[in-house]
Design an enzyme around this catalytic site. Structure first.
Site, short mmCIF file in Angstrom:
data_model
loop_
_atom_site.label_atom_id
_atom_site.label_comp_id
_atom_site.label_asym_id
_atom_site.label_seq_id
_atom_site.Cartn_x
_atom_site.Cartn_y
_atom_site.Cartn_z
N CYS A 41 48.58 66.01 2.77
CA CYS A 41 48.26 64.61 3.03
C CYS A 41 47.35 64.51 4.25
O CYS A 41 47.66 65.06 5.30
CB CYS A 41 49.54 63.81 3.26
SG CYS A 41 49.22 62.05 3.53
N CYS A 89 46.49 61.54 5.66
CA CYS A 89 46.63 60.25 6.36
C CYS A 89 46.88 60.48 7.84
O CYS A 89 47.24 61.57 8.27
CB CYS A 89 47.75 59.41 5.73
SG CYS A 89 49.41 59.77 6.33
N CYS A 148 51.20 60.80 8.98
CA CYS A 148 52.08 61.96 8.78
C CYS A 148 51.99 62.95 9.94
O CYS A 148 50.92 63.14 10.52
CB CYS A 148 51.72 62.69 7.48
SG CYS A 148 52.24 61.86 5.98
#
Length: 189
Positions: free
Chosen positions: A49, A51, A54
Site C-alpha cells: 500500500c 497511501c 499506513c
C-alpha cells in the site's frame, strides 16, 4: 537506474506464503514491553500500500497490509502503550506510542469494510503468512515525498516482483465496495 526501496519484504521478489495461514501474534518494534496483538484467523487481501496513512518500515515507499475479521483480533500484551493515530479516519489505526508501529486498525463506521481490521503481517511471530497479491494506491507515494519522475521505475519494479499496481484497490475489492454501495442505496438487493 536504481529504484527506491519498495518494502524490504518485496524489493527482491515475493516468497510463496501459506494461503491457509491461521494467524499468530503481532508484535511492535519495542525491545521493552512490546505491544502484542493476537490474530486468531487467517488474513485476506494482503497487498503493498502506497497511501500516506499506513505504517511503513524506515525508508520504504510502501507498507504491506492485509485484513482480518475484527472479531479475530485482540490485544494480548501491553495495550496501555496503544493510541489511535487519527480518530477521524475510517481505519482506526492503533499504534504503539513509543515506537510508532501500527498494530491494528478496525473499521467501525458504516462502510463495506466494517468488521474488518487492517494489520501488518510482517509483524507476525511466524513468517508463513500469504504473500501480497497486488499494490494499491501506488500514485499516493508521491504524496509521501516520492519524486513523480520515479513512478515509471516503481511500477516496473512492482511488475518485476509480481504485483499488479493500482491507483486504488484491486478490481475485486473495488467491485466489493461498489456492490455494498449499490445494496445500501437500494440499486441492488
Amino acid at each position: 537506474m536504481s529504484v527506491r526501496l519498495l518494502h524490504p519484504l518485496i524489493q527482491n521478489g515475493l516468497y510463496k506464503g501459506d494461503s491457509n495461514h491461521a494467524g499468530g501474534i503481532l508484535a511492535c518494534k519495542c525491545t521493552d514491553r512490546p505491544v502484542k496483538v493476537k490474530v486468531s484467523a487467517g488474513i485476506a487481501h494482503n497487498h503493498a500500500c502506497g497511501c500516506t496513512k499506513c505504517w511503513k518500515p524506515d525508508g520504504a515507499a510502501f507498507s504491506v497490509v492485509a485484513v482480518a475479521s475484527s472479531e479475530s483480533v485482540s490485544v494480548v500484551g501491553n495495550g496501555d502503550k496503544l493510541a489511535v493515530v487519527d480518530p477521524s479516519s475510517l481505519i482506526q489505526r492503533h499504534a504503539c506510542k513509543e515506537c510508532g508501529t501500527h498494530m491494528y486498525g478496525p473499521v467501525e463506521r458504516d462502510h463495506a469494510f466494517k468488521g474488518l481490521c487492517f494489520i501488518h503481517p510482517e509483524l507476525f511471530d511466524n513468517g508463513n503468512w500469504p504473500e501480497p497479491g497486488f499494490a494499491a494506491f501506488v500514485s499516493s507515494v508521491i504524496e509521501g515525498g516520492v519524486d513523480p519522475l520515479e513512478m515509471d521505475g516503481i511500477r516496473l519494479k512492482l511488475k518485476e516482483v509480481g504485483l499488479d499496481s493500482y491507483d486504488c484497490l484491486s478490481p475485486a475489492l473495488m467491485d466489493y465496495l461498489a456492490t455494498w454501495t449499490a445494496k445500501k442505496n437500494g440499486v441492488l438487493h
